[in-house]
Write an enzyme that holds these catalytic residues in place. Sequence first.
Site, PDB file in Angstrom:
ATOM      1  N   PRO A   9      29.634  51.950  53.556  1.00 37.57           N
ATOM      2  CA  PRO A   9      28.830  51.283  52.537  1.00 37.57           C
ATOM      3  C   PRO A   9      27.342  51.215  52.849  1.00 37.57           C
ATOM      4  CG  PRO A   9      30.219  49.704  53.705  1.00 37.57           C
ATOM      5  CD  PRO A   9      30.681  51.080  54.106  1.00 37.57           C
ATOM      6  N   ASN A  10      26.576  51.428  51.808  1.00 35.22           N
ATOM      7  CA  ASN A  10      25.103  51.324  51.804  1.00 35.22           C
ATOM      8  C   ASN A  10      24.405  52.483  52.523  1.00 35.22           C
ATOM      9  OD1 ASN A  10      25.006  48.752  50.401  1.00 35.22           O
ATOM     10  ND2 ASN A  10      25.902  47.916  52.267  1.00 35.22           N
ATOM     11  N   ARG A  17      16.691  52.228  52.151  1.00 36.52           N
ATOM     12  CA  ARG A  17      17.190  50.935  52.639  1.00 36.52           C
ATOM     13  C   ARG A  17      16.507  50.558  53.966  1.00 36.52           C
ATOM     14  NH1 ARG A  17      22.982  50.599  55.744  1.00 36.52           N
ATOM     15  NH2 ARG A  17      23.056  48.341  55.807  1.00 36.52           N
ATOM     16  N   TYR A  22      16.406  51.684  59.585  1.00 30.70           N
ATOM     17  CA  TYR A  22      17.222  52.892  59.413  1.00 30.70           C
ATOM     18  C   TYR A  22      16.416  54.177  59.199  1.00 30.70           C
ATOM     19  CZ  TYR A  22      20.880  49.375  58.900  1.00 30.70           C
ATOM     20  OH  TYR A  22      21.733  48.324  59.120  1.00 30.70           O
ATOM     21  N   ASN A  71      30.570  56.328  60.688  1.00 39.40           N
ATOM     22  CA  ASN A  71      29.695  55.154  60.600  1.00 39.40           C
ATOM     23  C   ASN A  71      30.232  54.323  59.443  1.00 39.40           C
ATOM     24  OD1 ASN A  71      27.774  53.214  60.358  1.00 39.40           O
ATOM     25  ND2 ASN A  71      26.008  54.590  60.398  1.00 39.40           N
ATOM     26  N   ALA A  74      28.885  48.066  57.565  1.00 32.55           N
ATOM     27  CA  ALA A  74      29.313  46.684  57.839  1.00 32.55           C
ATOM     28  C   ALA A  74      30.828  46.534  57.942  1.00 32.55           C
ATOM     29  CB  ALA A  74      28.756  45.753  56.764  1.00 32.55           C
ATOM     30  N   HIS A  77      32.431  45.676  61.261  1.00 28.99           N
ATOM     31  CA  HIS A  77      32.497  44.301  61.772  1.00 28.99           C
ATOM     32  C   HIS A  77      33.502  43.431  61.029  1.00 28.99           C
ATOM     33  CE1 HIS A  77      28.826  45.937  63.355  1.00 28.99           C
ATOM     34  NE2 HIS A  77      28.224  45.911  62.188  1.00 28.99           N
ATOM     35  N   ASP A  84      43.103  50.000  61.883  1.00 30.48           N
ATOM     36  CA  ASP A  84      44.503  50.443  61.861  1.00 30.48           C
ATOM     37  C   ASP A  84      44.612  51.909  61.467  1.00 30.48           C
ATOM     38  OD1 ASP A  84      45.458  47.977  62.622  1.00 30.48           O
ATOM     39  OD2 ASP A  84      46.237  47.412  60.651  1.00 30.48           O
ATOM     40  N   GLU A  95      32.829  56.333  66.825  1.00 32.30           N
ATOM     41  CA  GLU A  95      32.095  55.347  66.013  1.00 32.30           C
ATOM     42  C   GLU A  95      30.605  55.523  66.279  1.00 32.30           C
ATOM     43  OE1 GLU A  95      33.350  51.215  66.551  1.00 32.30           O
ATOM     44  OE2 GLU A  95      31.273  50.575  66.275  1.00 32.30           O
ATOM     45  N   HIS A  97      26.464  54.323  65.057  1.00 35.48           N
ATOM     46  CA  HIS A  97      25.536  53.482  64.309  1.00 35.48           C
ATOM     47  C   HIS A  97      24.130  54.001  64.531  1.00 35.48           C
ATOM     48  CE1 HIS A  97      28.738  50.689  63.540  1.00 35.48           C
ATOM     49  NE2 HIS A  97      29.061  50.806  64.808  1.00 35.48           N
ATOM     50  N   ILE A  98      23.341  53.935  63.499  1.00 34.52           N
ATOM     51  CA  ILE A  98      21.942  54.367  63.581  1.00 34.52           C
ATOM     52  C   ILE A  98      21.155  53.373  64.425  1.00 34.52           C
ATOM     53  CG2 ILE A  98      19.867  54.749  62.181  1.00 34.52           C
ATOM     54  CD1 ILE A  98      21.953  55.443  59.864  1.00 34.52           C
ATOM     55  N   SER A  99      21.351  52.106  64.141  1.00 33.50           N
ATOM     56  CA  SER A  99      20.630  51.049  64.860  1.00 33.50           C
ATOM     57  C   SER A  99      21.418  50.634  66.106  1.00 33.50           C
ATOM     58  CB  SER A  99      20.434  49.840  63.944  1.00 33.50           C
ATOM     59  OG  SER A  99      21.690  49.279  63.579  1.00 33.50           O
ATOM     60  N   ARG A 104      20.998  43.266  67.508  1.00 34.28           N
ATOM     61  CA  ARG A 104      20.823  42.652  66.184  1.00 34.28           C
ATOM     62  C   ARG A 104      21.655  41.360  66.072  1.00 34.28           C
ATOM     63  NH1 ARG A 104      21.432  47.073  61.697  1.00 34.28           N
ATOM     64  NH2 ARG A 104      20.438  45.400  60.507  1.00 34.28           N
ATOM     65  N   ARG A 108      27.126  41.561  64.234  1.00 37.07           N
ATOM     66  CA  ARG A 108      27.183  43.030  64.395  1.00 37.07           C
ATOM     67  C   ARG A 108      27.631  43.437  65.800  1.00 37.07           C
ATOM     68  NH1 ARG A 108      24.382  44.795  59.690  1.00 37.07           N
ATOM     69  NH2 ARG A 108      22.789  43.288  59.110  1.00 37.07           N
TER      70      ARG A 108
HETATM   71  C1  DQA Z   1      25.009  50.376  60.795  1.00 37.26           C
HETATM   72  C2  DQA Z   1      24.976  48.982  61.457  1.00 37.26           C
HETATM   73  C3  DQA Z   1      25.818  47.999  60.668  1.00 37.26           C
HETATM   74  O1  DQA Z   1      25.779  46.721  61.285  1.00 37.26           O
HETATM   75  C4  DQA Z   1      25.279  47.877  59.261  1.00 37.26           C
HETATM   76  O2  DQA Z   1      26.090  47.005  58.507  1.00 37.26           O
HETATM   77  C5  DQA Z   1      25.131  49.188  58.573  1.00 37.26           C
HETATM   78  C6  DQA Z   1      24.582  50.310  59.342  1.00 37.26           C
HETATM   79  C7  DQA Z   1      24.074  51.358  61.522  1.00 37.26           C
HETATM   80  O3  DQA Z   1      24.245  52.559  61.298  1.00 37.26           O
HETATM   81  O4  DQA Z   1      23.188  50.947  62.271  1.00 37.26           O
HETATM   82  O5  DQA Z   1      25.363  49.322  57.388  1.00 37.26           O
HETATM   83  O6  DQA Z   1      26.325  50.879  60.886  1.00 37.26           O
END
Ligand code: DQA
Length: 138
Positions: A9-10, A17, A22, A71, A74, A77, A84, A95, A97-99, A104, A108
Site C-alpha cells: 500500500p501507498n 509521497r 521516500y 515491500n 504498513a 507492521h 502466514d 523483506e 523497506h526504502i526507509s 522511525r 514500524r
Molecule cells: C516502508 C516503511 C513502512 O513503515 C511504511 O508504512 C511504508 C513504506 C518503506 O519502504 O520504508 O509504506 O515499507
Amino acid sequence: MKIQIINGPNLNLLGVREPSIYGNKGFESYFEELKGYFDSIDLSYFQSNHEGEIIDKLHEVGFSYDGIVLNAGAYTHTSAAIGDAIAAIKTPVIEVHISNVHAREAFRHHSYLAKYCKGVLCGFGLDSYRLAVHSFIY
Ligand code: DQA
C-alpha cells in the site's frame, strides 16, 4: 532465474509521497533501471493497496519463482495474514523497506513478516531492492 517484486500500500505514490523519506522517483522508472542491472534475470513487478491481492500474488508465484522481494508497506507492521502466506509458500522472500524503519516511529519497529523471510533489508532507499535481488544470485 525468475524474481517477483511486490509492493504494498501507498507505494504506487513513490515520488510524490513524503519525498523527504521516500525520495523523488516513482517505482516504474526505478524498475526500468533495475532491469538494466540484471540482464539475465526475469524480473516482474506487482503493486497493490489491498492485503488479499498481495496474498494472492504470493500464492501465485510462491511455488515456481526463485525469489520474491516484498515491500509490504504498513502491512509489514500489522498483517499476520501476509506473514502466514510467506510461511506457506516455497519461494524465499526478502523483506525490504526504502526507509530505515528502526529509526522511525516505534510501531514500524516490529515486522509480522521478518520471521518467515530469508532476510530483511532497509534504509538504503530504492537501492534496497537492487541489493535484495543481488542477494538471490550470490
Ligand atoms: C516502508 C516503511 C513502512 O513503515 C511504511 O508504512 C511504508 C513504506 C518503506 O519502504 O520504508 O509504506 O515499507
